[in-house]
Design an enzyme around this catalytic site. Structure first.
Site: not given
Ligand code: PEP
Ligand code: MG
Length: 573
Positions: A208, A505
């Protein structure tokens, strides 16, 4: 971190402070360089003090239980209020923490202890510890919630003890926030004009802390060894590109480093695409998205298209499989946002850290090595076919035909079966290269598909045998690991041999320096979080293809991630 990590780590717990000029190495998360005094989050009384509180008399227990319920409610309400005043990822993170604060399971565990005579603060510690153990054992996304749980624990204890909320102090001057780990509620409320950089001892590139740092554009380094010994007010230089924290550096040198980075950022802000090296070698710079809203905001950047649409992220909260029509509508939003541009849709990558309720995952000891990605198709007849039908319908509805790729391909046979189903619907098939076996046999996989896209997050996890969610192993899952780059090189060579595009990616493509190395290895596109697009494109536009080749050759000859970074830096700056 283990479940026995103490509630506090007071400054006095720290060993001797590092000597001036010491460079602490961590994992870079958000690029940028900042210099300033250290601040550290507020602390609570030590756990030992709480343990000393006497058992409750029978008649005092109901009042103590009520006091606990009120404190937990106050904490949840405050978090929800802050969620309402925040935006984007910060708001989502705060809302998720507020929901966890009201989770019946841990509240009931604490109430049970209080009703048996344990004082509320001690009951909170014990109840949270139970769930920390459980979440840690479950691993993956659940383990990531451990920081949230500990944050809730500390807030409820502060409320019960009549102390101010623990968290980040409001500094008077722009400062660098150092912490063991940062609770989402702390990072979400940061004022980026006063907190100018972040570094943590724990946390991985997908924690986070990392997500919020990216949103706020704060230079950030995680998993920094030795950071706990750097005290408040010490001057530090945080380099979010190199992944370093320099303790008490020479102030002139530090200020120059900040000015250089600022200049580079200004140059980056002026970049408008399309992706190419300074001498005109084209490498498409694309965006990774998870829904229509993200695609629309990616459209505001110079991204030339979408290189990865993570479809599973649209359905994480769904109990049942969305209908073909509903899926078609959702995929259509992304195709519309990039109408006339390339869009690569990935079929459901469910499992491991991204379980989908409707995919019926089996109980597994090792979910990252289990039934995830393309493997879920086997046990769910029709799930993949219905998704492909929905993608084909979205293509028809919007007039934008996407490329379609499968995650977690391990064999050429899997690629062959997938490609046949995609071609049947008139779409262009490709696969992700995330498993070393697929990189090793990329030439045989390319006999069946039209393009490859390298997922460096999982490729690093599986190559290095290191959980990508583990903060302790973050240096192993670093995409600069030469073994990972060797597999990237092998895959790219296979694509070049047959003239088929090979993109990247994974997070590697979001690192401007590494993106240039990837271009030098021969990748044809780079797809990164929208926030990283400009930095990547700008860096690429400042170097020549020859420099990229030299950097690529140099990293392939190194034996460590740190050496690979240093070699690339020498060739590209
Ligand atoms: C990857 O593994 O690099 C990737 C892009 O897929 P995800 O991060 O969604 O697993
Ligand atoms: Mg992956």
């Amino acid at each position: 971190m283990t479940a026995s990590t103490p509630l506090t780590s007071l400054p006095s717990d720290r060993g001797g402070a590092p000597a001036a000029g010491t460079v602490l190495q961590g994992v870079p998360v958000v690029a940028g360089v900042q210099y300033g005094p250290v601040i550290r989050p507020g602390r609570l009384p030590a756990l030992d003090d709480l343990a000393a509180a006497p058992e409750l008399d029978e008649q005092d227990r109901p009042a103590e239980a009520a006091r606990f319920t009120t404190a937990a409610n106050v904490v949840a309400t405050r978090l929800r209020d802050r969620a309402a005043h925040a935006t984007g990822a910060a708001s989502e993170v705060l809302a998720a923490t507020a929901t966890l604060a009201q989770d019946r399971a841990w509240l009931q565990a604490a109430e049970k202890l209080i009703n048996a005579g344990t004082p509320a603060a001690r009951a909170v510690v014990a109840a949270v510890d139970q769930f920390v153990d459980l979440f840690t054992q479950l691993g993956g996304l659940m383990a990531e919630r451990v920081t949230d749980l500990r944050d809730i624990r500390d807030r409820v204890i502060a409320e019960l003890s009549g102390l101010p909320e623990p968290g980040v102090p409001q500094p008077d001057v722009p400062s660098v926030l150092l912490a063991e780990d940062l609770a989402p509620a702390d990072t979400a409320g940061l004022d980026p004009s006063l907190v100018i950089a972040l570094a943590t001892t724990l946390g991985g590139p997908t924690s986070h802390t990392a997500i919020i740092a990216r949103q706020l554009g704060l230079p950030c380094v995680v998993a920094v060894a030795g950071l706990d010994t750097v005290g408040a007010a010490t001057m530090v230089l945080v380099d979010g590109t190199r992944g370093t924290v320099t303790v008490s550096p020479d102030p002139v040198v530090a200020s120059e480093a900040v000015a250089d980075a600022k200049h580079a950022a200004e140059l980056a802000a002026g970049w408008t695409g399309p992706g190419a090296t300074a001498d005109g070698h084209a490498v498409a710079v694309l965006a990774n998205v998870q829904d229509g809203a993200a695609a629309r905001s990616a459209r505001e950047t110079p991204a030339e298209g979408i290189g990865l649409f993570r479809t599973e992220l649209c359905f994480l909260n769904r109990d049942t499989e969305p209908s073909i029509d509903e899926q078609a509508q959702i995929y259509g939003e992304v195709l519309e946002a990039f109408s006339g541009h390339k869009v690569v849709i990935r079929t459901l990558d469910a499992g491991s850290d991204k379980p989908l309720k409707f995919a019926g995952h089996p109980q597994e000891a090792n979910p990252a090595l289990g039934v995830r990605g393309i493997r879920i198709a086997e046990g769910n007849p029709g799930l993949l076919e219905r998704q492909l039908d929905a993608i084909a319908a979205a293509a028809d509805n919007t007039g934008n035909a996407p490329w379609v790729m499968a995650p977690m391909i391990a064999t050429a046979d899997e690629a062959k079966r997938f490609a046949a189903q995609v071609r049947l619907r008139g779409l262009t098939p490709g696969v992700m290269i995330e498993v070393p076996s697929a990189a090793l046999l990329a030439d045989r996989i390319l006999e069946h598909v039209d393009f490859l896209s390298i997922g460096t997050n999982d490729l690093a996890q599986y190559t290095m045998a290191a959980d990508r969610m583990s903060a302790d192993l973050a240096t192993l899952t670093d995409p600069w690991q030469p073994a990972v780059l060797a597999l990237v090189a092998m895959t790219v060579r296979a694509g070049a041999a047959v003239g088929k595009p090979v993109g990247v990616c994974g997070e590697a493509a979001a690192d401007p320096l590494l993106a240039c190395v990837l271009a030098g290895l021969g990748v044809t596109s780079l797809s990164a979080a929208a926030a990283a697009v400009t930095g990547v494109g700008a860096k690429l536009s400042q170097v020549t293809l020859q420099q990229c080749h030299e950097a690529a050759d140099a990293v392939l000859g190194t034996a460590s991630a740190a050496d690979a970074r240093a070699a690339a830096m020498a060739a590209l700056t």
